[in-house]
Design a protein around this motif. Structure first.
Motif, PDB file in Angstrom:
ATOM      1  N   VAL A   1       0.849  -1.204   0.000  1.00  0.00           N
ATOM      2  CA  VAL A   1       0.000   0.000   0.000  1.00  0.00           C
ATOM      3  C   VAL A   1       0.879   1.248   0.000  1.00  0.00           C
ATOM      4  CG1 VAL A   1      -1.584   1.334   1.463  1.00  0.00           C
ATOM      5  CG2 VAL A   1      -2.006  -1.102   1.085  1.00  0.00           C
ATOM      6  N   GLU A   2       1.884   1.233   0.848  1.00  0.00           N
ATOM      7  CA  GLU A   2       2.766   2.400   0.973  1.00  0.00           C
ATOM      8  C   GLU A   2       3.574   2.614  -0.311  1.00  0.00           C
ATOM      9  OE1 GLU A   2       4.788   2.200   4.720  1.00  0.00           O
ATOM     10  OE2 GLU A   2       4.560   4.353   5.024  1.00  0.00           O
ATOM     11  N   ARG A   3       3.987   1.528  -0.941  1.00  0.00           N
ATOM     12  CA  ARG A   3       4.758   1.642  -2.189  1.00  0.00           C
ATOM     13  C   ARG A   3       3.981   2.338  -3.292  1.00  0.00           C
ATOM     14  NH1 ARG A   3       6.783  -3.472  -1.303  1.00  0.00           N
ATOM     15  NH2 ARG A   3       5.124  -4.418  -2.536  1.00  0.00           N
ATOM     16  N   GLU A   4       2.654   2.202  -3.269  1.00  0.00           N
ATOM     17  CA  GLU A   4       1.834   2.840  -4.316  1.00  0.00           C
ATOM     18  C   GLU A   4       1.437   4.270  -3.919  1.00  0.00           C
ATOM     19  OE1 GLU A   4       1.589   1.447  -7.298  1.00  0.00           O
ATOM     20  OE2 GLU A   4       2.704  -0.261  -6.477  1.00  0.00           O
ATOM     21  N   HIS A   5       2.122   4.808  -2.920  1.00  0.00           N
ATOM     22  CA  HIS A   5       1.955   6.205  -2.492  1.00  0.00           C
ATOM     23  C   HIS A   5       0.578   6.520  -1.917  1.00  0.00           C
ATOM     24  CE1 HIS A   5       5.802   6.754  -4.333  1.00  0.00           C
ATOM     25  NE2 HIS A   5       5.321   6.301  -5.485  1.00  0.00           N
ATOM     26  N   VAL A   6      -0.069   5.496  -1.379  1.00  0.00           N
ATOM     27  CA  VAL A   6      -1.303   5.734  -0.626  1.00  0.00           C
ATOM     28  C   VAL A   6      -0.871   6.310   0.720  1.00  0.00           C
ATOM     29  CG1 VAL A   6      -3.220   4.534   0.510  1.00  0.00           C
ATOM     30  CG2 VAL A   6      -2.535   3.885  -1.807  1.00  0.00           C
ATOM     31  N   SER A   7      -1.697   7.202   1.318  1.00  0.00           N
ATOM     32  CA  SER A   7      -1.241   7.789   2.584  1.00  0.00           C
ATOM     33  C   SER A   7      -2.056   7.348   3.803  1.00  0.00           C
ATOM     34  CB  SER A   7      -1.231   9.318   2.478  1.00  0.00           C
ATOM     35  OG  SER A   7      -2.499   9.776   2.081  1.00  0.00           O
ATOM     36  N   TYR A   8      -3.238   6.751   3.589  1.00  0.00           N
ATOM     37  CA  TYR A   8      -4.087   6.370   4.726  1.00  0.00           C
ATOM     38  C   TYR A   8      -4.197   4.847   4.850  1.00  0.00           C
ATOM     39  CZ  TYR A   8      -6.361  10.888   5.896  1.00  0.00           C
ATOM     40  OH  TYR A   8      -6.644  12.163   6.327  1.00  0.00           O
TER      41      TYR A   8
ATOM     42  N   PHE B   1      -7.677  -5.414  -1.257  1.00  0.00           N
ATOM     43  CA  PHE B   1      -6.921  -6.581  -0.766  1.00  0.00           C
ATOM     44  C   PHE B   1      -7.345  -7.921  -1.356  1.00  0.00           C
ATOM     45  CE2 PHE B   1      -6.085  -3.395   2.582  1.00  0.00           C
ATOM     46  CZ  PHE B   1      -4.694  -3.435   2.547  1.00  0.00           C
ATOM     47  N   LYS B   2      -8.487  -7.997  -2.028  1.00  0.00           N
ATOM     48  CA  LYS B   2      -8.848  -9.281  -2.641  1.00  0.00           C
ATOM     49  C   LYS B   2      -8.232  -9.345  -4.036  1.00  0.00           C
ATOM     50  CE  LYS B   2     -11.187 -10.545   0.942  1.00  0.00           C
ATOM     51  NZ  LYS B   2     -10.409 -11.253   1.973  1.00  0.00           N
ATOM     52  N   GLY B   3      -7.540 -10.427  -4.332  1.00  0.00           N
ATOM     53  CA  GLY B   3      -6.826 -10.512  -5.607  1.00  0.00           C
ATOM     54  C   GLY B   3      -5.436  -9.915  -5.455  1.00  0.00           C
ATOM     55  N   ASP B   4      -4.914  -9.336  -6.536  1.00  0.00           N
ATOM     56  CA  ASP B   4      -3.556  -8.806  -6.497  1.00  0.00           C
ATOM     57  C   ASP B   4      -3.556  -7.352  -5.997  1.00  0.00           C
ATOM     58  OD1 ASP B   4      -0.639  -9.421  -7.656  1.00  0.00           O
ATOM     59  OD2 ASP B   4      -1.146  -7.301  -7.931  1.00  0.00           O
ATOM     60  N   VAL B   5      -2.932  -7.152  -4.845  1.00  0.00           N
ATOM     61  CA  VAL B   5      -2.985  -5.831  -4.192  1.00  0.00           C
ATOM     62  C   VAL B   5      -2.355  -4.760  -5.087  1.00  0.00           C
ATOM     63  CG1 VAL B   5      -2.258  -4.522  -2.150  1.00  0.00           C
ATOM     64  CG2 VAL B   5      -2.987  -6.885  -1.907  1.00  0.00           C
ATOM     65  N   GLN B   6      -1.227  -5.085  -5.668  1.00  0.00           N
ATOM     66  CA  GLN B   6      -0.549  -4.078  -6.508  1.00  0.00           C
ATOM     67  C   GLN B   6      -1.404  -3.708  -7.735  1.00  0.00           C
ATOM     68  OE1 GLN B   6       3.784  -4.405  -7.235  1.00  0.00           O
ATOM     69  NE2 GLN B   6       3.216  -4.165  -9.385  1.00  0.00           N
ATOM     70  N   ASP B   7      -1.958  -4.717  -8.410  1.00  0.00           N
ATOM     71  CA  ASP B   7      -2.829  -4.434  -9.571  1.00  0.00           C
ATOM     72  C   ASP B   7      -4.041  -3.598  -9.152  1.00  0.00           C
ATOM     73  OD1 ASP B   7      -1.161  -5.904 -11.118  1.00  0.00           O
ATOM     74  OD2 ASP B   7      -2.524  -7.613 -11.386  1.00  0.00           O
ATOM     75  N   ASN B   8      -4.646  -3.971  -8.035  1.00  0.00           N
ATOM     76  CA  ASN B   8      -5.829  -3.234  -7.569  1.00  0.00           C
ATOM     77  C   ASN B   8      -5.484  -1.770  -7.309  1.00  0.00           C
ATOM     78  OD1 ASN B   8      -7.377  -5.541  -7.612  1.00  0.00           O
ATOM     79  ND2 ASN B   8      -7.065  -6.012  -5.441  1.00  0.00           N
ATOM     80  N   LEU B   9      -4.353  -1.569  -6.610  1.00  0.00           N
ATOM     81  CA  LEU B   9      -3.981  -0.191  -6.270  1.00  0.00           C
ATOM     82  C   LEU B   9      -3.646   0.607  -7.524  1.00  0.00           C
ATOM     83  CD1 LEU B   9      -1.905  -0.885  -3.062  1.00  0.00           C
ATOM     84  CD2 LEU B   9      -4.030   0.422  -3.185  1.00  0.00           C
ATOM     85  N   ARG B  10      -3.001  -0.039  -8.478  1.00  0.00           N
ATOM     86  CA  ARG B  10      -2.647   0.686  -9.708  1.00  0.00           C
ATOM     87  C   ARG B  10      -3.887   1.098 -10.498  1.00  0.00           C
ATOM     88  NH1 ARG B  10       3.393  -1.656 -11.056  1.00  0.00           N
ATOM     89  NH2 ARG B  10       4.162  -0.739  -9.125  1.00  0.00           N
ATOM     90  N   ALA B  11      -4.958   0.321 -10.372  1.00  0.00           N
ATOM     91  CA  ALA B  11      -6.211   0.703 -11.038  1.00  0.00           C
ATOM     92  C   ALA B  11      -6.915   1.837 -10.268  1.00  0.00           C
ATOM     93  CB  ALA B  11      -7.126  -0.507 -11.137  1.00  0.00           C
ATOM     94  N   LEU B  12      -6.804   1.801  -8.955  1.00  0.00           N
ATOM     95  CA  LEU B  12      -7.554   2.776  -8.137  1.00  0.00           C
ATOM     96  C   LEU B  12      -6.826   4.104  -7.976  1.00  0.00           C
ATOM     97  CD1 LEU B  12      -8.716   0.379  -5.257  1.00  0.00           C
ATOM     98  CD2 LEU B  12     -10.206   1.503  -6.923  1.00  0.00           C
ATOM     99  N   CYS B  13      -5.503   4.040  -7.813  1.00  0.00           N
ATOM    100  CA  CYS B  13      -4.752   5.233  -7.396  1.00  0.00           C
ATOM    101  C   CYS B  13      -4.880   6.440  -8.330  1.00  0.00           C
ATOM    102  CB  CYS B  13      -3.284   4.885  -7.149  1.00  0.00           C
ATOM    103  SG  CYS B  13      -3.119   4.007  -5.575  1.00  0.00           S
TER     104      CYS B  13
END
Ligand code: DX5
Ligand code: ZN
Length: 217
Positions: free
Chosen positions: A24-31, A201-213
């Motif tokens: 989560v932190e690697r994808e620059h999320v802050s919360y 968190f369900k599935g691939d966390v990195q892929d999910n974050l890259r779609a959302l961020c």
């Protein structure tokens, strides 16, 4: 207003919680949204102070702690000491919301007030000027992975109108059933802090974050 994603670790894989928080932190999320349930205010029990204390030294994420517990006034200081940055409590969970707010402030932490889908917006209005954030539950609190109740977004609209009318910069957070598909609708309704458990968190966390961020600041 700044648009913030707050991933809920309730949906994380606790076997590798540290790795998932680092992702989560690697994808620059802050919360980070941390759901505490006591089995009384809500039917289920999640986790509590020892987990927060354990992860606190390993991350700079802002800990958005959502208390789903009765009499939160009894535990505010302990959650503050454990590492909460903001403490959200339910208006239905205490006889004296003003006292809970006072205690959170006395600990130097930010204050969030929240309410269940069946509770009207009017229940939190007396406290609106005293809080940093209002969390609008978009599912019945207690479990991750439920479907968003569309009527709850009407409460987000109403609250944003009231905050704008009073000139308040209050954050409005939505929690429960947020997906890639309905995220924009929640933001358009006036929410600027978005909790997402399963969607992160369900599935691939990195892929999910890259779609959302890209939708967040
Ligand atoms: C429900 C919790 C939520 C939950 C959201 O009581 O407050 O924060 O983790 O999970 P999803 O995003 O899966 O609905
Ligand atoms: Zn929550």
């Amino acid at each position: 207003m700044r648009k913030i994603l707050s991933p809920s670790i309730l949906a994380a894989d606790f076997w590798i919680l540290g790795e998932q928080i680092a992702a989560v932190e690697r994808e620059h999320v802050s919360y980070l949204h941390i759901d505490v349930m006591d089995g009384t205010f809500v039917p289920s029990i999640s986790f509590g102070i020892p987990v927060i204390e354990t992860i606190r030294p390993h991350t700079k994420l802002f800990f958005d702690v959502h208390l789903m517990i009765t009499e939160p006034e009894r535990y505010v200081e302990e959650f503050a000491k454990a590492g909460a940055d903001l403490i959200d409590f339910h208006v239905e969970s205490t006889q004296d919301p003003a006292e809970v707010i006072r205690k959170i402030r006395a600990c130097g932490k930010k204050v969030g007030i929240t309410f269940k889908p069946a509770t009207p917006v009017s229940a939190i209005l007396p406290y609106l000027e005293q809080v940093d954030m209002v969390l609008v539950m978009t599912v019945e609190p207690g479990f991750g992975g439920q479907k968003l109740i569309p009527e709850c977004l009407e409460k987000v609209r109403e609250l944003r109108r009231i905050c704008d009318g009073r000139g308040l910069p209050t954050d409005i957070e939505v929690d429960g059933g947020i997906t890639r598909e309905n995220l924009r609708e929640a933001m358009d309704a006036g929410a600027n802090v978005i909790v997402a458990g399963s969607a992160v968190f369900k599935g691939d966390v990195q892929d999910n974050l890259r779609a959302l961020c890209p939708l967040f600041d």
